[in-house]
Scaffold this motif. Structure first.
Motif, PDB file in Angstrom:
ATOM      1  N   ASN A 195       0.825  -1.210   0.000  1.00  0.00           N
ATOM      2  CA  ASN A 195       0.000   0.000   0.000  1.00  0.00           C
ATOM      3  C   ASN A 195       0.859   1.260   0.000  1.00  0.00           C
ATOM      4  N   ALA A 196       2.057   1.167   0.599  1.00  0.00           N
ATOM      5  CA  ALA A 196       2.928   2.341   0.695  1.00  0.00           C
ATOM      6  C   ALA A 196       3.456   2.797  -0.662  1.00  0.00           C
ATOM      7  N   ILE A 197       3.443   1.923  -1.660  1.00  0.00           N
ATOM      8  CA  ILE A 197       3.987   2.282  -2.972  1.00  0.00           C
ATOM      9  C   ILE A 197       3.264   3.495  -3.553  1.00  0.00           C
ATOM     10  N   LEU A 198       1.949   3.514  -3.421  1.00  0.00           N
ATOM     11  CA  LEU A 198       1.154   4.622  -3.944  1.00  0.00           C
ATOM     12  C   LEU A 198       0.612   5.524  -2.846  1.00  0.00           C
ATOM     13  N   ASP A 199       0.524   4.993  -1.627  1.00  0.00           N
ATOM     14  CA  ASP A 199      -0.209   5.663  -0.564  1.00  0.00           C
ATOM     15  C   ASP A 199       0.691   5.947   0.637  1.00  0.00           C
ATOM     16  N   GLY A 200       1.971   6.176   0.350  1.00  0.00           N
ATOM     17  CA  GLY A 200       2.914   6.441   1.422  1.00  0.00           C
ATOM     18  C   GLY A 200       3.103   7.925   1.661  1.00  0.00           C
ATOM     19  N   GLN A 201       4.348   8.327   1.819  1.00  0.00           N
ATOM     20  CA  GLN A 201       4.659   9.748   2.048  1.00  0.00           C
ATOM     21  C   GLN A 201       4.124  10.617   0.911  1.00  0.00           C
ATOM     22  N   ASN A 202       4.210  10.083  -0.313  1.00  0.00           N
ATOM     23  CA  ASN A 202       3.663  10.765  -1.490  1.00  0.00           C
ATOM     24  C   ASN A 202       2.416  10.026  -1.965  1.00  0.00           C
ATOM     25  N   LYS A 203       1.353  10.757  -2.259  1.00  0.00           N
ATOM     26  CA  LYS A 203       0.113  10.158  -2.742  1.00  0.00           C
ATOM     27  C   LYS A 203       0.123  10.141  -4.269  1.00  0.00           C
ATOM     28  N   ILE A 204       0.058   8.923  -4.828  1.00  0.00           N
ATOM     29  CA  ILE A 204       0.081   8.741  -6.277  1.00  0.00           C
ATOM     30  C   ILE A 204      -1.272   8.170  -6.707  1.00  0.00           C
ATOM     31  N   SER A 205      -2.007   8.902  -7.512  1.00  0.00           N
ATOM     32  CA  SER A 205      -3.340   8.477  -7.930  1.00  0.00           C
ATOM     33  C   SER A 205      -3.287   7.722  -9.253  1.00  0.00           C
ATOM     34  N   LEU A 206      -3.749   6.473  -9.236  1.00  0.00           N
ATOM     35  CA  LEU A 206      -3.837   5.699 -10.472  1.00  0.00           C
ATOM     36  C   LEU A 206      -4.909   6.265 -11.388  1.00  0.00           C
ATOM     37  N   SER A 207      -5.938   6.853 -10.820  1.00  0.00           N
ATOM     38  CA  SER A 207      -7.010   7.438 -11.630  1.00  0.00           C
ATOM     39  C   SER A 207      -6.481   8.559 -12.515  1.00  0.00           C
ATOM     40  N   GLU A 208      -5.472   9.258 -11.999  1.00  0.00           N
ATOM     41  CA  GLU A 208      -4.866  10.339 -12.781  1.00  0.00           C
ATOM     42  C   GLU A 208      -3.846   9.813 -13.775  1.00  0.00           C
ATOM     43  N   GLN A 209      -3.110   8.766 -13.373  1.00  0.00           N
ATOM     44  CA  GLN A 209      -2.052   8.231 -14.244  1.00  0.00           C
ATOM     45  C   GLN A 209      -1.826   6.761 -13.910  1.00  0.00           C
ATOM     46  N   PRO A 210      -2.446   5.849 -14.657  1.00  0.00           N
ATOM     47  CA  PRO A 210      -2.351   4.423 -14.325  1.00  0.00           C
ATOM     48  C   PRO A 210      -1.040   3.749 -14.733  1.00  0.00           C
ATOM     49  N   VAL A 211      -0.272   4.375 -15.607  1.00  0.00           N
ATOM     50  CA  VAL A 211       1.003   3.800 -16.043  1.00  0.00           C
ATOM     51  C   VAL A 211       2.115   4.787 -15.734  1.00  0.00           C
ATOM     52  N   ILE A 212       3.050   4.366 -14.879  1.00  0.00           N
ATOM     53  CA  ILE A 212       4.185   5.213 -14.514  1.00  0.00           C
ATOM     54  C   ILE A 212       5.448   4.399 -14.703  1.00  0.00           C
ATOM     55  N   MET A 213       6.285   4.853 -15.618  1.00  0.00           N
ATOM     56  CA  MET A 213       7.548   4.161 -15.870  1.00  0.00           C
ATOM     57  C   MET A 213       8.704   5.162 -15.778  1.00  0.00           C
ATOM     58  N   VAL A 214       8.949   5.865 -16.866  1.00  0.00           N
ATOM     59  CA  VAL A 214      10.000   6.882 -16.843  1.00  0.00           C
ATOM     60  C   VAL A 214       9.317   8.224 -16.607  1.00  0.00           C
ATOM     61  N   ASP A 215       9.307   8.658 -15.364  1.00  0.00           N
ATOM     62  CA  ASP A 215       8.630   9.892 -14.994  1.00  0.00           C
ATOM     63  C   ASP A 215       9.531  10.656 -14.031  1.00  0.00           C
ATOM     64  N   GLU A 216      10.007  11.807 -14.464  1.00  0.00           N
ATOM     65  CA  GLU A 216      10.990  12.555 -13.680  1.00  0.00           C
ATOM     66  C   GLU A 216      10.424  13.062 -12.362  1.00  0.00           C
ATOM     67  N   VAL A 217       9.110  13.178 -12.257  1.00  0.00           N
ATOM     68  CA  VAL A 217       8.491  13.668 -11.018  1.00  0.00           C
ATOM     69  C   VAL A 217       8.019  12.504 -10.153  1.00  0.00           C
ATOM     70  N   LYS A 218       7.198  11.620 -10.728  1.00  0.00           N
ATOM     71  CA  LYS A 218       6.553  10.589  -9.927  1.00  0.00           C
ATOM     72  C   LYS A 218       7.452   9.398  -9.617  1.00  0.00           C
ATOM     73  N   SER A 219       8.386   9.071 -10.498  1.00  0.00           N
ATOM     74  CA  SER A 219       9.285   7.945 -10.208  1.00  0.00           C
ATOM     75  C   SER A 219      10.096   8.180  -8.931  1.00  0.00           C
ATOM     76  N   PRO A 220      10.699   9.360  -8.734  1.00  0.00           N
ATOM     77  CA  PRO A 220      11.394   9.601  -7.467  1.00  0.00           C
ATOM     78  C   PRO A 220      10.458   9.566  -6.256  1.00  0.00           C
TER      79      PRO A 220
END
Length: 267
Positions: A219-244
């Protein structure tokens, strides 16, 4: 006379206590080397992680069915009660774990006897190792390829491969998600290291082979210190903002649940 008997009795009692104390110390002496097993128990927000099972909901109201959770762990260091660090040999210190295959336990061999109080490790592959080139990766390169943990040699390793489907208030049909996080060559370094206190000393000797049970909360992968919404972006690979951001989240998903000290391989 009674005083004499009392003195003799006290002397015998003192000798007995001293002898028992010495025996206890001898019994607890740790010599030689042993193996340390580390069992990564994957979970989701306090529940066992069962692949292909729906019902995992994050704080953003997204309901996940997880099909894959693979990650690379590396560069293990054990610290003993006196602060001494044992650095596991670097060429042997890269492992790919996979919930799909059930390969979630690693073994660190030939660990010097001691009482270890913490474990440190990296998530992914560090730049020093990557810069050794394909030939410098040894058998781990093949292992990473077989467990879907490579983009390509030039693009680098996937440190995390997290996939499945999800629905949400705005995405009502089951939609695929893919979270592939790693360093991309030398351009973007997402390698992280963590140090975890063991709580209970891990006792290592020629007859003691402890098992460290670590819980990894997906759960921490998307819902940890940083909140990453799959609804906004379901595929994240090479992303200079969200990958870090995902790299930071992933480094926070590990905790030690308990340490099993015992002989041989029993749990």
């Amino acid at each position: 006379m009674k005083s004499t008997y009392l003195i003799i009795s006290l002397m015998i009692l003192s000798i007995t206590i001293f002898s028992c104390s010495n025996n206890d110390d001898a019994d607890m002496s740790l010599t030689g080397t042993g193996d340390v097993k580390i069992d990564f128990d994957n979970s989701f927000n306090g529940n066992d992680l069962l692949l292909e099972t729906s019902g995992f909901t994050n704080s953003m109201g997204e309901n996940l069915t997880i099909n894959r959770l693979n990650y690379i762990v590396s560069n293990f260091v054990l610290t003993d009660e006196n602060g001494n660090k044992f650095i596991y040999p670097k060429d042997q210190s890269y492992f790919s774990t996979s919930e799909e295959s059930g390969n979630t336990e690693i073994t660190l061999s030939e660990i010097p006897a001691g009482r270890y109080v913490s474990v440190s490790f990296g998530i992914g592959v560090d730049q020093e190792k990557y810069k050794q080139g394909a030939e410098g990766q040894g058998t781990f390169l093949t292992e990473a390829e077989e467990t879907q943990m490579m983009w390509s040699w030039q693009a680098g390793y996937k440190f995390l491969n997290f996939e499945g489907t999800f629905t949400s208030a705005t995405v009502t049909d089951a939609t695929n998600f893919k979270i592939h996080m790693g360093s991309h060559g030398t351009a973007l370094d997402n390698y992280k290291e963590v140090t975890l206190p063991l709580g209970t000393e891990a006792l290592v000797s020629n007859s003691m082979n402890p098992i460290i049970h670590i819980v990894a909360d997906a759960n921490a992968i998307l819902d940890g210190q940083n909140k990453i919404s799959l609804s906004e972006q379901p595929v994240i690979m090479v992303d200079e903002v969200k990958s870090p951001q995902i790299a930071v989240n992933t480094s926070g998903m590990f905790t030690v649940h308990h340490v099993h000290n015992g002989e041989g391989d029993s749990h």
